[in-house]
Write an enzyme that holds these catalytic residues in place. Structure first.
Site, PDB file in Angstrom:
ATOM      1  CD1 TRP A 170      -1.750  -2.278   2.127  1.00  0.00           C
ATOM      2  CD2 TRP A 170      -2.708  -1.707   0.185  1.00  0.00           C
ATOM      3  NE1 TRP A 170      -2.605  -3.292   1.764  1.00  0.00           N
ATOM      4  CE2 TRP A 170      -3.206  -2.970   0.581  1.00  0.00           C
ATOM      5  CE3 TRP A 170      -3.166  -1.144  -1.003  1.00  0.00           C
ATOM      6  CZ2 TRP A 170      -4.140  -3.673  -0.177  1.00  0.00           C
ATOM      7  CZ3 TRP A 170      -4.092  -1.849  -1.765  1.00  0.00           C
ATOM      8  CH2 TRP A 170      -4.566  -3.100  -1.336  1.00  0.00           C
ATOM      9  CG  ASP A 212      -3.219   4.114   4.298  1.00  0.00           C
ATOM     10  OD1 ASP A 212      -4.251   3.972   4.982  1.00  0.00           O
ATOM     11  OD2 ASP A 212      -2.971   3.429   3.295  1.00  0.00           O
ATOM     12  CE  LYS A 239      -8.152  -3.351   5.696  1.00  0.00           C
ATOM     13  NZ  LYS A 239      -8.290  -2.982   4.271  1.00  0.00           N
TER      14      LYS A 239
END
Length: 359
Positions: free
Chosen positions: A102, A171, A195
């Site tokens: 990511w 992030d 999440k």
């Protein structure tokens, strides 16, 4: 109905009480005769939901008034582009720390916008650790970007870089609301909800107000942070149902006891699984180095591919869902986000011990 033993990496398990509350109001929210997703986003009933979600985030995360709380769509992947588009001004360089897939994707999008610089990386170690030392920042740095938790490799920042003199951008899609944070140490925190915060569909952005001045008028309207800040994230129709469920998750977190209780539970859950790995005498092989271990995603492998396949097959038969590692690395992964019950983690650890005994 028995709830699944859901260890998926995302979309992930939600608190059962949240789902039951949503079910109770599914057809008739607050005596409106409409479901939440049928309400106009200009309706007072929805505006109350919207404001309560923002206030709960501020309360739970201790977000000061010097920050805006925004609700966007597009997931963290859109933020990979929005961060450099809004902050990477002419003559400046976006600095990135690479700790996994990511972070690489965030860097790739920034390269399309302007100059970039890799401040640190653990790629040469197959992303087994967090590169906390020898972080180099370019002289013309606009910001330093990192990924706080790496779902694929099972690593997590335990302490964040400090005193860097430029905005720290994080992030936090897979660990926001899982532990205590000092919000003032960050310029921007962004997180897809799927999440720890709620369902997929809404992205939370926490941005220092003074950074909004960097967003130029040349930007497309929907890619400018000021559009959301100036219109309370209501410039266009927001993901109303996702924000409603976000609010319910935040209420659940508050009733549970807040961040301190959630963090303690997460430490307990992670310890149960890491103990099962560490006490297996090499039968289970953890991917990440111990000092970088994630409390959200426990990644491990077995001694050979056939044994790993057998483990995953038998685990599925026992009712465990989502234990396959990411397709890019293979192996096994147990995602144990906030809503994952401790009892389910204990059941997985017992299964791991039983499987080892007979294999």
């Amino acid at each position: 109905m028995n709830r699944a033993l859901n260890f998926n990496a995302g979309p992930a398990v939600l608190p059962e009480t949240v789902l039951r509350e949503a079910e109770k109001n599914w057809l008739n929210f607050n005596h409106t005769g409409m479901a939440v997703m049928e309400l106009s986003h200009r309706n007072k009933e929805y505006e109350t939901i919207h404001e309560q979600a923002k206030l709960l985030l501020r309360e739970l995360l201790s977000i000061p008034d010097s920050y805006e709380v925004l609700f966007l769509q597009g997931g963290a992947s859109l933020q990979f582009s929005m961060v450099p588009m809004n902050l990477l001004t002419e003559g400046k360089t976006g600095n990135y720390i690479l700790t996994g897939v990511w972070a690489e994707k965030a860097l790739k999008e920034a390269e399309k916008v302007g100059n970039t610089f890799i401040s640190a990386s653990s790629k040469h170690q197959q992303y087994q650790s967090i590169p906390t030392e020898n972080i180099e920042v370019s002289e013309d740095a606009a910001y330093l970007h990192l990924t706080s938790n790496n779902t694929i490799y099972g690593t997590q920042w335990q302490q964040f870089p400090g005193n860097i003199g430029i905005p720290l951008i994080a992030d936090m899609s897979s660990d926001l609301l899982s532990r205590k944070l000092t919000i003032e140490n960050f310029g921007i925190i962004y997180a897809g909800a799927q999440k720890n915060l709620g369902p997929s569909g809404v992205t939370v952005v926490i941005i220092q107000k003074e950074l909004l001045s960097r967003s130029g008028n040349h930007l497309p309207t929907m890619l400018n942070y000021n559009t959301y800040a100036d219109h309370n994230s209501l410039y266009n129709t927001p993901p109303t149902l996702a924000i409603y469920l976000l609010k319910l998750v935040l209420e659940w977190a508050k009733e549970l006891g807040g961040i301190s209780v959630i963090e303690k539970r997460n430490i307990e859950k992670a310890k149960i699984l890491y103990d099962a790995i560490d006490c297996s005498e090499g039968f289970y092989l953890g991917h990440s180095e111990k000092e970088s271990r994630s409390k959200m995603n426990v990644t491990f492998n077995l001694t050979d591919d056939e044994t790993a396949k057998s483990f995953l097959h038998q685990a599925k038969e026992e009712g465990f869902i989502g234990l396959n590692g990411h397709r890019s690395v293979g192996g096994c992964r147990a995602s144990i986000y906030n809503a994952m019950p401790v009892e389910h983690v204990i059941q997985l650890a017992e299964f791991m011990k039983k499987f080892r005994k007979y294999n």
